[in-house]
Design a protein around this motif. Sequence first.
Motif, short mmCIF file in Angstrom:
data_model
loop_
_atom_site.label_atom_id
_atom_site.label_comp_id
_atom_site.label_asym_id
_atom_site.label_seq_id
_atom_site.Cartn_x
_atom_site.Cartn_y
_atom_site.Cartn_z
N VAL A 163 -5.66 -0.39 -8.83
CA VAL A 163 -5.83 -0.60 -7.39
C VAL A 163 -4.71 -1.51 -6.91
N LEU A 164 -4.00 -1.05 -5.88
CA LEU A 164 -2.91 -1.83 -5.30
C LEU A 164 -3.20 -2.06 -3.83
N VAL A 165 -3.27 -3.34 -3.42
CA VAL A 165 -3.59 -3.71 -2.04
C VAL A 165 -2.45 -4.59 -1.54
N ILE A 166 -1.74 -4.17 -0.49
CA ILE A 166 -0.54 -4.89 -0.06
C ILE A 166 -0.53 -5.06 1.45
N ASN A 167 0.34 -5.98 1.91
CA ASN A 167 0.55 -6.14 3.36
C ASN A 167 1.85 -6.87 3.63
N SER A 168 2.29 -6.75 4.86
CA SER A 168 3.49 -7.45 5.31
C SER A 168 3.54 -7.37 6.83
N GLY A 169 4.24 -8.32 7.44
CA GLY A 169 4.43 -8.24 8.88
C GLY A 169 4.46 -9.59 9.57
N LEU A 170 3.52 -10.48 9.24
CA LEU A 170 3.42 -11.74 9.96
C LEU A 170 4.65 -12.62 9.73
N TRP A 171 5.09 -12.71 8.48
CA TRP A 171 6.25 -13.54 8.20
C TRP A 171 7.51 -12.94 8.80
N HIS A 172 7.63 -11.64 8.78
CA HIS A 172 8.81 -10.99 9.37
C HIS A 172 8.83 -11.23 10.87
N MET A 173 7.67 -11.14 11.49
CA MET A 173 7.59 -11.37 12.94
C MET A 173 8.00 -12.79 13.30
N LEU A 174 7.63 -13.75 12.44
CA LEU A 174 7.91 -15.15 12.74
C LEU A 174 9.33 -15.56 12.33
N ARG A 175 9.78 -15.10 11.16
CA ARG A 175 11.05 -15.60 10.61
C ARG A 175 12.26 -14.72 10.94
N VAL A 176 12.03 -13.41 11.00
CA VAL A 176 13.15 -12.49 11.27
C VAL A 176 13.13 -12.02 12.72
N THR A 177 11.96 -11.66 13.21
CA THR A 177 11.77 -11.31 14.62
C THR A 177 12.68 -10.17 15.05
N ALA A 222 -3.22 11.94 -5.10
CA ALA A 222 -4.09 12.79 -5.89
C ALA A 222 -4.64 12.04 -7.09
N LEU A 223 -3.88 11.07 -7.62
CA LEU A 223 -4.28 10.33 -8.79
C LEU A 223 -4.15 8.84 -8.49
N GLN A 224 -4.64 8.04 -9.43
CA GLN A 224 -4.49 6.61 -9.28
C GLN A 224 -3.01 6.24 -9.37
N PRO A 225 -2.61 5.07 -8.88
CA PRO A 225 -3.48 4.02 -8.37
C PRO A 225 -4.03 4.30 -6.97
N HIS A 226 -5.13 3.62 -6.66
CA HIS A 226 -5.67 3.67 -5.30
C HIS A 226 -4.89 2.66 -4.47
N LEU A 227 -4.41 3.10 -3.32
CA LEU A 227 -3.45 2.32 -2.55
C LEU A 227 -4.03 1.92 -1.19
N ARG A 243 -1.98 6.25 5.24
CA ARG A 243 -2.56 7.57 5.04
C ARG A 243 -3.00 8.18 6.37
N GLN A 244 -3.46 7.32 7.28
CA GLN A 244 -3.90 7.81 8.59
C GLN A 244 -2.76 8.43 9.40
N SER A 245 -1.51 8.14 9.02
CA SER A 245 -0.37 8.75 9.72
C SER A 245 0.45 9.63 8.78
N GLY A 246 -0.17 10.07 7.69
CA GLY A 246 0.50 10.99 6.79
C GLY A 246 1.13 10.35 5.57
N GLY A 247 0.79 9.10 5.28
CA GLY A 247 1.40 8.39 4.16
C GLY A 247 0.44 8.12 3.02
N PRO A 248 0.82 7.26 2.10
CA PRO A 248 0.04 7.07 0.88
C PRO A 248 -1.02 5.98 0.90
N LEU A 249 -0.95 5.00 1.84
CA LEU A 249 -1.85 3.86 1.79
C LEU A 249 -2.94 3.95 2.86
N LEU A 250 -4.16 3.64 2.44
CA LEU A 250 -5.28 3.63 3.38
C LEU A 250 -5.36 2.27 4.05
#
Length: 362
Positions: A212-226, A263-268, A309-316
């Motif tokens: 199982v792989l659970v990831i995120n990003s965005g807040l730091w980029h918004m604050l530091r890179v903008t 189709a197979l693991q890992p679950h993303l 996944r909701q827009s055609g990609g691999p992660l839910l």
Amino acid sequence: MLGTVQLGMVAALVVVLVPMGMAGWHLSRNKMLFFSGALFISLAVGVHLSTPFFPSSLSSFFVSSLSSAVVVFDSRRHSCLSLLHDVVWNLTLSDSNSSSLHYHKSWSWPNSSSSCNFQTLSRSDASDLLNGSWIVVAGDSQARFVALSLLRLLLADSNSFDSAKVDLFKRHSDYQTLIPEIGARLDFVWAPYADNLTDLVAAFRRRSPPDVLVINSGLWHMLRVTNESDYALSLKKLRDSVVSLVPYSPELAGDGTRSQAPALQPHLFWIGMPTLINSMLNTEEKREKMTDERRGSYDRQLWKSKLLRQSGGPLLMLDIESLSWNCGVRCTEDGMHYDLPVYEAAVQIMLNALLIDSHQKL
């Protein structure tokens, strides 16, 4: 077609009833089994030789019936996935004094979701589901809260949880732990930028990936890179890296369109950014850069990247925005980090998605 079906029924009755009748004549078990096997093989050969002469409508009937069943199953599965975030919050005033108000926060799935049989998994149920699994949670502080909520569910005693919480929340650090009772391992990787996640996924390609792989990003980029364009580019690189990690097969997306899904693991899973309450953010820099307008622009780049996944990609998507929005201002002290029940709801949504994806329940 009816003649063929009737012929099959007669053959089945012969295979079942004749040996039973012979058993009534007190034949030995070995003789009866020998005769039954010979009879079955003879009938099977006969059916095989006559198959080309069966009406084509018979085979098309079974194929169409099976296809219809698969479509119904897929449709229901995606319908249930789309309902996972439709939770109802209950905030009850539990204590008050001159300086503050304290609310007990709970949530549940509404009765409209009853056909999907969503359930809040207990420690025992979650342990059975994740038994022997390697779970990796990577990202910023939002991912750290998700990891903490998962540990709170899985660890058997409060002392173990309190110790894990101290170690997990050491600033900007990684964390690893084993849960020996279920043979599971949980890693938290501090990776606040999408480029950090891309490097992490690339490392997984050189060895076995987690379950199982659970990831995120965005807040730091918004604050530091903008820079929305730079964020979009980093998400595209991340998507390409994730897609190369595991095989994919065509599957219907939640909106009914054709997409690619694992189709197979890992679950993303992808942890969405929370609702940002600008007036509550604790620094001037955050209030200046983390505006509703910029947050909306970053979200659009995420959807355009086709990482979800909701827009055609691999992660839910684990939609922290909707969970935090519905819980409201009483669930946060700094307008960015929310009380643990919000992340516990995200963990339960993730576990139910795992059950749905593995067809263990619908």
